[in-house]
Design an enzyme around this catalytic site. Structure first.
Site, PDB file in Angstrom:
ATOM      1  N   SER A  35      20.161  10.571  38.283  1.00 57.26           N
ATOM      2  CA  SER A  35      21.130  11.368  37.627  1.00 57.26           C
ATOM      3  C   SER A  35      21.282  10.910  36.074  1.00 57.26           C
ATOM      4  CB  SER A  35      22.471  11.392  38.212  1.00 57.26           C
ATOM      5  OG  SER A  35      23.657  11.723  37.255  1.00 57.26           O
TER       6      SER A  35
ATOM      7  N   TYR B 165      29.353   6.233  41.765  1.00 58.51           N
ATOM      8  CA  TYR B 165      28.424   7.036  41.837  1.00 58.51           C
ATOM      9  C   TYR B 165      27.249   6.828  40.726  1.00 58.51           C
ATOM     10  CZ  TYR B 165      25.773  11.337  41.192  1.00 58.51           C
ATOM     11  OH  TYR B 165      24.848  12.315  40.982  1.00 58.51           O
TER      12      TYR B 165
END
Length: 248
Positions: free
Chosen positions: A135, A148
């Protein structure tokens, strides 16, 4: 015919990738926790082209039993796409849930490396490829991203480390690092808050699961002497956040 294993195929990027690869002539094995969605996808695409395995990627025993039960035609993998993953919570670190942190680490890191290690000998033998879904959060921190973002930074660095270790084997490794993609991602992160999801994506013209799936297929079908190390994608509407300044 080449065979791909795509984790997290019950929605979003994973589901779109299953459809894209089958349409391009691949056999696909996909995994997910929601058996009814997997069954519907396989029924639509055909059991001769796709197989669905229902288990939680954190459960290694269930994973191994499901893989061992595959039809013979689906057992030799040329490509592993580690797509399964999640974000949980948006709270700052000092008030975040430790249980949510552990779930993200167990899913995004531990399960990913465990499956990768299991398939590596076969992928080396077949000169296959690994595509890991990281990501932009691996590179650009944001408030509430804490663990995350840390897990996705691990995925990126793990991918580069695999490239180093697999030098000379013919195995290709890529880290795909998307920005805003409209999927169930925010619903999962906010425990089903549709308003939060609509607010995030509304008017932003975000990327779609199909956009990323087509990118995955492009990477997978490049000539075998080419390797995409990392690939960062954002919608045009998204750009790098400015620095935060806390004032007295």
């Amino acid at each position: 015919m080449r065979t791909a294993l795509i984790t997290g195929g019950t929605s979003g990027i994973g589901e779109a990738a299953v459809r894209a690869f089958v349409a391009a002539g691949w056999r696909v094995v996909t995994t997910g926790r929601r058996k009814e969605r997997l069954d519907a996808l396989v029924a639509e695409l055909g059991a001769d082209k796709a197989q669905g395995l229902a288990f939680d990627v954190r459960d290694e025993a269930a994973r191994d039993a499901a893989l061992d039960a595959l039809p013979a035609d689906f057992r030799q993998f040329d490509l592993l796409i580690n797509n399964a993953g999640l974000a949980l919570g948006t709270a700052p670190a000092q008030s975040a849930s430790l249980d949510q942190w552990k779930t993200m680490i167990d899913t995004n890191v531990t399960a990913l490396v465990s499956l990768t290690r299991k398939l590596l000998p076969a992928l080396v033998e077949r000169k296959g490829a690994i595509i890991n879904l990281s990501s932009v959060a691996a590179t650009y921190p944001y408030t509430g991203g804490n663990v995350y973002g840390g897990t996705k930074a691990f995925v990126r660095q793990f991918s580069l480390g695999l490239r180093s270790d697999l030098s000379g084997t013919g195995v290709r490794v890529t880290s795909i690092e998307p920005g805003m993609v409209e999927t169930e991602f925010t619903l999962v992160r906010t425990e089903g808050n549709q308003e939060a999801s609509d607010k995030l994506y509304g008017g932003a013209n975000p990327m779609t699961g199909e956009d990323i799936a087509n990118t995955l297929l492009w990477v997978a079908e490049l000539p075998p002497h080419l390797n995409i190390n990392t690939l960062e994608l954002m919608p045009v509407s998204q750009s790098f956040a400015g620095f935060q300044v806390a004032r007295n």
